[in-house]
Each structure stands twice: as structure tokens, then as C-alpha cells.
Write a protein that holds these residues in place. Structure first.
Motif, PDB file in Angstrom:
ATOM      1  N   ILE A   1     -34.958   8.846  18.964  1.00 55.50           N
ATOM      2  CA  ILE A   1     -33.899   9.320  18.076  1.00 55.50           C
ATOM      3  C   ILE A   1     -34.216   8.957  16.629  1.00 55.50           C
TER       4      ILE A   1
ATOM      5  N   THR B   1     -25.744   8.807  15.357  1.00 56.29           N
ATOM      6  CA  THR B   1     -26.614   9.532  14.430  1.00 56.29           C
ATOM      7  C   THR B   1     -26.378   9.058  12.998  1.00 56.29           C
TER       8      THR B   1
ATOM      9  N   LYS C   1     -36.686  11.430  15.227  1.00 63.32           N
ATOM     10  CA  LYS C   1     -36.088  12.736  14.957  1.00 63.32           C
ATOM     11  C   LYS C   1     -35.258  12.713  13.676  1.00 63.32           C
TER      12      LYS C   1
ATOM     13  N   THR D   1     -29.609  13.588  18.918  1.00 65.64           N
ATOM     14  CA  THR D   1     -29.470  12.735  20.109  1.00 65.64           C
ATOM     15  C   THR D   1     -29.266  13.544  21.384  1.00 65.64           C
TER      16      THR D   1
ATOM     17  N   TYR E   1     -25.258   3.757  23.476  1.00 63.99           N
ATOM     18  CA  TYR E   1     -25.728   3.661  22.101  1.00 63.99           C
ATOM     19  C   TYR E   1     -25.146   2.391  21.476  1.00 63.99           C
TER      20      TYR E   1
END
Length: 319
Positions: free
Chosen positions: A269, A310, A272, A292, A215
Motif C-alpha cells: 500500500i 490511505t 502504491k 488499498t 489496518y
């Protein structure tokens, strides 16, 4: 010097990411919970970490172990660096460069302003290199900059560390019979990110617009955004082929297939988190919902853990 294939294939946490790995032997969650900034931890680790050279293609070598991935282009009459790494690695960097090519340093290209890519600027300039970067890199290095998510305030860089040639969108540089192409992204990881393309070797350095296997960090204090990261990934995919060797800012050298998987992860991601934020959920509630989850096993094992990523995505979404 290690072989290109060995470097590309290695997925070991310690060996594939260089200095950053040692600084984050603690879990990402515990690191970011500490009062000490991760910046000081990374600098401390750079003092101990070796700089390792890995042959890429043609006259290009990857130097790994001083912050972000660095490319050395060894010319007949001089050397060119893409990024300077962390200044405390100066002696180790010099030793590796001299072992490859004893010609003088002629050029340094900064991919963006962050310390793990540009704090070595001053010593490289002192060696005779002309520094080239986007205009926002010079702007950021010229002023005091606070990065909240790193809990760190960067002072202005010394005058000798500032780029002397800057550009807005595109720039070309003639070096050792090749025309190197520089291209500025719209704000992505920061507002100063550029790519560097070596057409003869078909090698593209995309810097921190790609963290291969991890990430990514997004610096909202200096113009970064999740939408910009996705746009940058789409651009990188559009300008590469299956044969292009792609150098990320962090992680192992990769290819278009790996880059596409990274882009798909960012998109999924982001979608979402958008849905959850639009439903009225707070950042804390969205983090607890684990958006995630489907990607954590592959992407969440380094500096930016699932919860922190996130939060970064949530921060960049306007509803």
C-alpha cells in the motif's frame, strides 16, 4: 479462563479485539465523522466491557478487554504487567489478576504512551508496581498532547502514573528467574514504542507496531510514520521464529507468518500511495483511487477503514 488456542483462532469482530470493538460498532467512516472523539467512546465502552484472561505459555496470561492487549506474568513473589489498559477497568483488572496470582504487583512495563495502554498506570503504581518505559513515554505522559486524528487533547498524567525507570534503546529486567528484554523501535506507531520479550516462553509483545488483521493507526503528532511502521515490522520478523508467540497491540495473538503478511500489506500500500502522490494527486484524489482495494476485505474491517488508512499513509510520504 479460555485456552490459548481458542484465543489465537478466534476471528470474530467482537471477541478478538475486546473493548475497541464495542466502541466501533458503527462503521469506521461514521465513527471518525462524528464530533465526539473516538477516545471518549472507547473509554465509555471500557466501563462496560469484561476483562477476559487467556493462558499463553509458562507463567504468562493475556488480559483482553481494557484497550490494548495486556500480558500478566505471574511470579512466585510478585506480578508483572505489560501495559495497564484503561483506568476505568481497574476493578475488573484487579479481579482477574487476583484470580490468577494473589502476589503483589511489582512491575509495570508501558509499551508506549497511548491512553488505551497507559491510563491505568496510576492505580497499578498505587498497588506497588514500579513503572518502566521508554524515555519518550514519560515525556508524552508528562505534558499536554494533542492527537489531531483522534480529535482529542490529553492532559498531563498524574505524578503517580509516570514511569520511574526509563531507557533509551535497550533494557533488561530480572523477574522470577528470567531476564526480560525491552527494545525501543525507531519512531513507528509513536516515538515511544517498545517490544517486550519473554525468552523462557518465547513470547514477544510488539504492541501497536502490529495490529493483527487490521489496518493500524499511526500517530503523527507524536512521531509515528508509515516508514517507521514498516521498519518495525521488518525488525519483528527478524527477531522471531516460527515458534514465537507474538502478541500484537490489537487483534488476536499471532505468529511470524501472520506478521509477515501484515508487513507485506504495509509495503504494498505504501508503494502504491507513493506512486500516486508523486504523480501530483491530492489526498482526496488518492483516496478516491482506492490504493488499498486489494487488501480491504482482510484488513479494512475495524477501527481504521480503507479511506482513513490511505490518508494516514499519504500523510507520511514526502515527495
Amino acid at each position: 479462563m479460555k485456552t490459548q488456542q481458542h484465543f489465537i483462532d478466534r476471528r470474530n469482530f467482537l471477541s478478538s479485539v475486546g473493548v475497541l470493538a464495542g466502541a466501533f460498532m458503527l462503521s469506521p467512516k461514521s465513527v471518525f465523522a462524528q464530533s465526539e472523539s473516538p477516545v471518549t467512546m472507547i473509554i465509555g465502552e471500557a466501563k462496560k466491557s469484561p476483562v477476559v484472561a487467556t493462558k499463553l505459555r509458562g507463567n504468562l496470561t493475556l488480559l483482553d478487554g481494557s484497550g490494548g492487549n495486556i500480558i500478566l506474568a505471574a511470579g512466585k513473589e510478585g506480578n508483572l504487567l505489560v501495559d495497564a489498559g484503561i483506568d476505568v477497568s481497574k476493578d475488573k483488572m484487579k479481579a482477574q489478576i487476583n484470580a490468577i496470582n494473589q502476589a503483589p504487583l511489582q512491575y509495570l512495563i508501558n509499551t508506549h504512551w497511548h491512553f488505551d495502554h497507559a491510563s491505568g498506570n496510576e492505580w497499578v503504581h498505587q498497588e506497588g508496581a514500579k513503572i518502566i518505559a521508554h524515555t519518550n513515554t514519560r515525556k508524552r505522559l508528562s505534558q499536554t498532547v494533542r492527537v489531531d486524528d483522534w480529535n482529542y487533547t490529553f492532559p498531563p498524567a498524574p505524578a503517580g502514573a509516570l514511569p520511574t525507570t526509563v531507557f533509551e534503546k535497550e533494557h533488561t529486567l530480572k523477574f522470577d528467574g528470567e531476564t526480560i528484554r525491552l527494545w525501543h523501535y525507531a519512531p513507528a506507531h509513536t516515538d515511544s514504542d517498545i517490544s517486550v520479550y519473554f525468552p523462557d516462553a518465547d513470547v514477544l509483545h510488539v504492541a501497536d507496531t502490529w495490529w493483527n488483521g487490521y489496518y493500524p493507526f499511526i500517530d503523527y503528532n507524536t512521531g509515528g510514520s508509515i516508514a517507521g511502521m514498516i521498519k518495525a515490522a521488518n525488525h519483528n520478523i527478524s527477531v522471531t521464529t516460527d515458534k514465537t508467540l507474538i502478541v500484537p497491540g490489537h487483534g488476536p495473538v499471532g505468529d511470524k507468518k501472520q506478521l509477515t503478511a501484515y508487513r507485506d500489506m504495509l509495503v504494498a500500500i505504501n508503494e502504491k500511495v507513493i506512486k500516486l502522490k508523486k504523480s501530483g494527486m491530492s489526498m482526496k484524489e488518492v483516496v478516491a483511487a482506492k490504493p488499498t482495494r486489494d487488501f480491504d476485505a482482510q484488513w479494512g474491517n475495524f477501527v481504521i477503514g480503507p479511506d482513513f488508512f490511505t490518508k494516514l499513509v499519504y500523510k507520511g510520504i514526502t515527495v
